[in-house]
Structures are given as C-alpha cells and as structure tokens.
Design a protein around this motif. Structure first.
Motif, PDB file in Angstrom:
ATOM      1  N   MET A   1       0.850  -1.202   0.000  1.00  0.00           N
ATOM      2  CA  MET A   1       0.000   0.000   0.000  1.00  0.00           C
ATOM      3  C   MET A   1       0.883   1.248   0.000  1.00  0.00           C
ATOM      4  N   ASN A   2       0.666   2.144  -0.984  1.00  0.00           N
ATOM      5  CA  ASN A   2       1.485   3.343  -1.058  1.00  0.00           C
ATOM      6  C   ASN A   2       0.982   4.389  -0.063  1.00  0.00           C
ATOM      7  N   LEU A   3       1.756   5.486   0.002  1.00  0.00           N
ATOM      8  CA  LEU A   3       1.447   6.512   0.998  1.00  0.00           C
ATOM      9  C   LEU A   3       0.094   7.153   0.746  1.00  0.00           C
ATOM     10  N   ALA A   4      -0.255   7.436  -0.530  1.00  0.00           N
ATOM     11  CA  ALA A   4      -1.531   8.075  -0.849  1.00  0.00           C
ATOM     12  C   ALA A   4      -2.702   7.194  -0.450  1.00  0.00           C
ATOM     13  N   ALA A   5      -2.590   5.892  -0.740  1.00  0.00           N
ATOM     14  CA  ALA A   5      -3.671   4.972  -0.384  1.00  0.00           C
ATOM     15  C   ALA A   5      -3.838   4.890   1.130  1.00  0.00           C
ATOM     16  N   ALA A   6      -2.720   4.868   1.854  1.00  0.00           N
ATOM     17  CA  ALA A   6      -2.788   4.810   3.317  1.00  0.00           C
ATOM     18  C   ALA A   6      -3.422   6.076   3.886  1.00  0.00           C
ATOM     19  N   THR A   7      -3.070   7.212   3.289  1.00  0.00           N
ATOM     20  CA  THR A   7      -3.649   8.475   3.748  1.00  0.00           C
ATOM     21  C   THR A   7      -5.151   8.513   3.520  1.00  0.00           C
ATOM     22  N   ASN A   8      -5.570   8.057   2.357  1.00  0.00           N
ATOM     23  CA  ASN A   8      -7.002   8.026   2.053  1.00  0.00           C
ATOM     24  C   ASN A   8      -7.753   7.098   3.001  1.00  0.00           C
ATOM     25  N   GLU A   9      -7.148   5.963   3.322  1.00  0.00           N
ATOM     26  CA  GLU A   9      -7.796   5.027   4.252  1.00  0.00           C
ATOM     27  C   GLU A   9      -7.920   5.640   5.638  1.00  0.00           C
ATOM     28  N   ASN A  10      -6.869   6.351   6.064  1.00  0.00           N
ATOM     29  CA  ASN A  10      -6.924   7.007   7.371  1.00  0.00           C
ATOM     30  C   ASN A  10      -8.008   8.079   7.401  1.00  0.00           C
ATOM     31  N   LEU A  11      -8.119   8.828   6.312  1.00  0.00           N
ATOM     32  CA  LEU A  11      -9.161   9.849   6.239  1.00  0.00           C
ATOM     33  C   LEU A  11     -10.548   9.227   6.267  1.00  0.00           C
ATOM     34  N   ALA A  12     -10.709   8.081   5.602  1.00  0.00           N
ATOM     35  CA  ALA A  12     -11.995   7.388   5.633  1.00  0.00           C
ATOM     36  C   ALA A  12     -12.331   6.936   7.051  1.00  0.00           C
ATOM     37  N   ASN A  13     -11.323   6.450   7.777  1.00  0.00           N
ATOM     38  CA  ASN A  13     -11.555   6.032   9.168  1.00  0.00           C
ATOM     39  C   ASN A  13     -11.900   7.224  10.051  1.00  0.00           C
ATOM     40  N   ILE A  14     -11.211   8.343   9.820  1.00  0.00           N
ATOM     41  CA  ILE A  14     -11.526   9.556  10.580  1.00  0.00           C
ATOM     42  C   ILE A  14     -12.965   9.991  10.307  1.00  0.00           C
ATOM     43  N   SER A  15     -13.376   9.904   9.045  1.00  0.00           N
ATOM     44  CA  SER A  15     -14.750  10.251   8.692  1.00  0.00           C
ATOM     45  C   SER A  15     -15.739   9.392   9.458  1.00  0.00           C
ATOM     46  N   ASN A  16     -15.481   8.091   9.515  1.00  0.00           N
ATOM     47  CA  ASN A  16     -16.391   7.192  10.235  1.00  0.00           C
ATOM     48  C   ASN A  16     -16.459   7.534  11.719  1.00  0.00           C
ATOM     49  N   VAL A  17     -15.299   7.839  12.308  1.00  0.00           N
ATOM     50  CA  VAL A  17     -15.267   8.194  13.733  1.00  0.00           C
ATOM     51  C   VAL A  17     -16.068   9.467  13.983  1.00  0.00           C
ATOM     52  N   LEU A  18     -15.914  10.445  13.109  1.00  0.00           N
ATOM     53  CA  LEU A  18     -16.638  11.702  13.272  1.00  0.00           C
ATOM     54  C   LEU A  18     -18.146  11.502  13.114  1.00  0.00           C
ATOM     55  N   ILE A  19     -18.541  10.670  12.166  1.00  0.00           N
ATOM     56  CA  ILE A  19     -19.974  10.423  11.977  1.00  0.00           C
ATOM     57  C   ILE A  19     -20.568   9.745  13.208  1.00  0.00           C
ATOM     58  N   TYR A  20     -19.881   8.726  13.724  1.00  0.00           N
ATOM     59  CA  TYR A  20     -20.388   8.039  14.924  1.00  0.00           C
ATOM     60  C   TYR A  20     -20.363   8.972  16.136  1.00  0.00           C
ATOM     61  N   SER A  21     -19.359   9.839  16.214  1.00  0.00           N
ATOM     62  CA  SER A  21     -19.304  10.805  17.321  1.00  0.00           C
ATOM     63  C   SER A  21     -20.476  11.779  17.243  1.00  0.00           C
ATOM     64  N   SER A  22     -20.806  12.213  16.025  1.00  0.00           N
ATOM     65  CA  SER A  22     -21.951  13.116  15.869  1.00  0.00           C
ATOM     66  C   SER A  22     -23.242  12.429  16.292  1.00  0.00           C
ATOM     67  N   MET A  23     -23.376  11.142  16.013  1.00  0.00           N
ATOM     68  CA  MET A  23     -24.563  10.405  16.438  1.00  0.00           C
ATOM     69  C   MET A  23     -24.676  10.396  17.956  1.00  0.00           C
ATOM     70  N   ALA A  24     -23.535  10.225  18.635  1.00  0.00           N
ATOM     71  CA  ALA A  24     -23.556  10.230  20.101  1.00  0.00           C
ATOM     72  C   ALA A  24     -23.988  11.596  20.630  1.00  0.00           C
ATOM     73  N   VAL A  25     -23.485  12.669  20.020  1.00  0.00           N
ATOM     74  CA  VAL A  25     -23.839  14.017  20.463  1.00  0.00           C
ATOM     75  C   VAL A  25     -25.300  14.319  20.149  1.00  0.00           C
ATOM     76  N   TYR A  26     -25.766  13.906  18.962  1.00  0.00           N
ATOM     77  CA  TYR A  26     -27.180  14.106  18.622  1.00  0.00           C
ATOM     78  C   TYR A  26     -28.086  13.362  19.604  1.00  0.00           C
ATOM     79  N   THR A  27     -27.632  12.220  20.085  1.00  0.00           N
ATOM     80  CA  THR A  27     -28.425  11.475  21.072  1.00  0.00           C
ATOM     81  C   THR A  27     -28.575  12.280  22.357  1.00  0.00           C
ATOM     82  N   LEU A  28     -27.481  12.906  22.798  1.00  0.00           N
ATOM     83  CA  LEU A  28     -27.560  13.775  23.981  1.00  0.00           C
ATOM     84  C   LEU A  28     -28.494  14.960  23.718  1.00  0.00           C
TER      85      LEU A  28
END
Length: 362
Positions: A1-28
């Motif tokens: 896996m090259n650097l660009a692909a790894a960066t994109n995967e990390n960004l995708a994971n960050i996106s998922n974390v942020l979406i799930y975090s927003s769900m937790a805050v919306y629940t509150l």
C-alpha cells in the motif's frame, strides 16, 4: 500500500469516527429536547390551563370568553365581544405559544443545552463529510451513504441558520434530531459503502452542481414538511378549542407551546416557495448532465420521472396556496404528498427500481 492509499484510508476512518461521534452528540441533544418539553409541561401554559379548568368546574354559571378574558356566572357585565372571522384554515386570531420550554427557566436551559449539542453534532458530522470527500478526492455524493450523511448535515445546518436569524423554530429541534439519528442509523447500518472512485459517467463537475442542489432542496423541503405536519396538528387543535370540545391536558400542554397554526402555515409556505425554483434548477442541471453523460437530456429514467413528479406535486401545492378553495389543510396535505414523492425518489427509486442512476450502488 502506497502513501496516498494509506492516507485516504486514514481519512476514511476519521470520517467514520466523526460520523459516529456526531450520532452520540445528537443522542444527547435528543434527551435535552425531551427534557425541555417535559419540564415545559409544568409551564405557565399548563398551570393556566389547569386553573381555568378548575374555575370552570367551580363556576355556577357558564364561562364566557370575552376578548381573551373569562368571566364566570350569569351576572357578569360583558364588554362588546370581539368578532374573529376565519376565511381559511390557520387564520384564527391566535397568538404563538411560548415554545417547547413553556416559558420556564429550567426548560429553557435544557433547550439551549440541546441546541448547543445539536450545533456540536453538526460540526462533527460536517467534519465527517469533509473527511470523506478528502479520502475519495471528489464530491462526497457518489452513493446513498454519502448522500445521506450530507443530507442530514445540511438539514441541521439550515435549522441552526434559522435559529441564528432569530426565527422561532426551536420547537423543531426534537423531530429534527430524531430524524437525523434515524437517517444516520440507516446510513451507517444498511447504506454504508467503502470509499471508492466514481464510474466515468459520474466523474463530472456537474456532480458538484446537480447533486449539491438536490441535497439542499431535500433538506429544506424536510424542514417545510415538519412545519406542515405541525400546522395540521395545531390547526386541528385550534378548531376543537373553537368548537368547545374537551381536549386532554397532555395535548393542550404540547399544542399551546407551538406557534399558532397561521404562523406554522406561513413558515412552511415560505420555505417551500423559496426552494422550489432551486428544485427546478436541479432538474434542469440533471438534464444537462444527462446530455453530457448519456447523449440525451431526457430518457424517462425512474429517477428523472420521479424528480419531475416531485416538481409537479410542489407546483400543485404552490398553486393551491393561491386558490381560495384549496388554502389551509388541503394545500398542506399536498405539501406532505410532495415531500413523500421526494422521499420515494431518494429511497424507493434508488433501492427498489433499476435505472441508469443505479450504477452508483447504495
């Protein structure tokens, strides 16, 4: 896996974390709005309604409403009664309610906390959408998952914009965060799609233009639909009050805190009327994009057909508003049918109907 692909995967994971975090805050925020409504039930509205009910029961004579005041007994000296005419549904001379908090400090505190949490959830979700866009290096609207998370982000953003503009829409907070949680739950559970590049037909600058306007229109149409639904509920309540029918204390407490039916009707109409020209542009932009991608501007694809049906439904609603016999509840019913067409155009056509728009997957 090259650097660009790894960066994109990390960004995708960050996106998922942020979406799930927003769900937790919306629940509150959801629980905050629940607390606002529950505490508001002990508001001045509730206490006044209870006091008037007790006074009516104890009175020896009928209770007469005169210019917003009530006097009991048959010997009361009455002023000239105020005549209120009603030309259409929602035009009664009724003041707006105090809001979900019911005018109480404690209820208002929880309401402001809920709005603050909604704003935080919006920032987290918007960050998730941006991170998703960076991970795929394109507009994040290539499939239903990306469309869904963007749709709910824009809906919350529009609601917060109304609040910043000092509009009386905080009563919409509870149904909004409830819908957003449902939307994100469906998106993350059944519609999730791994980050990927678009098929050649979708790889166009028209993706930014056509799909972004479609998302914005849908989000604002949603706010109009919520206002329309509450208008129908409030108008029915006002009609029963005018007829002197007995109404439960719970329904009274809720309905009396909402804006008047006339206010809700005006809000829904203005929202739908303002965004309708943009929906017209969305269809035109889609036709131009179809000409570039498929060599024809109109091909009776299911998505094209239902987009046009939605346009016709909203056009009928706006026309009904200008027609005396169709104002009020009839026009409001048309508005809900029109939004139902929009929902089917998004979920029903994308999932159950095969067409040229199906290649994007879910």
């Amino acid at each position: 896996m090259n650097l660009a692909a790894a960066t994109n995967e990390n960004l995708a994971n960050i996106s998922n974390v942020l979406i799930y975090s927003s769900m937790a805050v919306y629940t509150l925020a959801f629980f905050g709005h629940i607390a606002e409504w529950v505490l508001g039930s002990r508001s001045k509205v509730g206490r006044t309604a209870a006091a008037l009910t007790a006074a009516k029961t104890a009175a020896t004579g009928p209770v007469v409403r005169v210019q917003g005041k009530q006097q009991g007994g048959s010997t009361a000296v009455l002023d000239r009664p105020k005549i209120v005419t009603r030309s259409a549904a929602g035009t009664r001379d009724v003041p707006d309610g105090p809001g979900a908090s019911g005018g109480t400090e404690q209820g208002d505190l929880y309401g402001r906390i809920a709005v603050s949490l909604t704003g935080l959830g919006f920032l987290l979700e918007a960050g998730g959408v941006i991170a998703r866009a960076m991970s795929v290096q394109r507009a994040p609207w290539g499939n239903m998952y990306e469309f869904s998370i963007t749709f709910s982000t824009v809906a919350v953003g529009a609601y917060l914009a109304f609040l910043l503009a000092k509009k009386n829409v905080r009563w919409m907070g509870l149904p909004l965060v409830t819908t957003v949680l449902l939307d994100l739950g469906v998106a993350t559970t059944w519609l999730y799609t791994e980050s990927d590049q678009l098929v050649p037909a979708l790889d166009s600058y028209w993706l930014w233009i056509h799909v972004s306007t479609a998302i914005f229109c849908g989000a604002v149409f949603y706010l109009g639909a919520v206002g329309t639904l509450f208008y129908l509920l409030r108008d029915s309540y006002e009609a029963k009050v005018a007829r002197g029918e007995e109404i439960s204390s719970l329904r009274t407490s809720i309905m009396e805190r909402l804006p008047a039916a006339a206010t809700l009707d005006k809000f829904s109409y203005r929202v739908n009327a303002a965004v309708f020209p943009l929906w017209t542009f969305t269809i035109i932009a889609g036709a131009i994009w179809a000409g570039d991608a498929w060599g024809r501007y109109w091909g009776w694809d299911p998505k094209e057909v239902w987009s046009f049906i939605t346009w016709v439904a909203y056009a009928c609603y706006l026309h009904a508003r200008a027609t005396a016999g169709w104002k009020g509840r009839k026009a409001a019913t048309l508005a809900l049918i029109a939004f139902g067409c929009w929902l089917f155009n998004y979920y029903g056509v994308n999932i159950f109907v095969t067409g040229k728009h199906s290649y994007a997957g879910v």
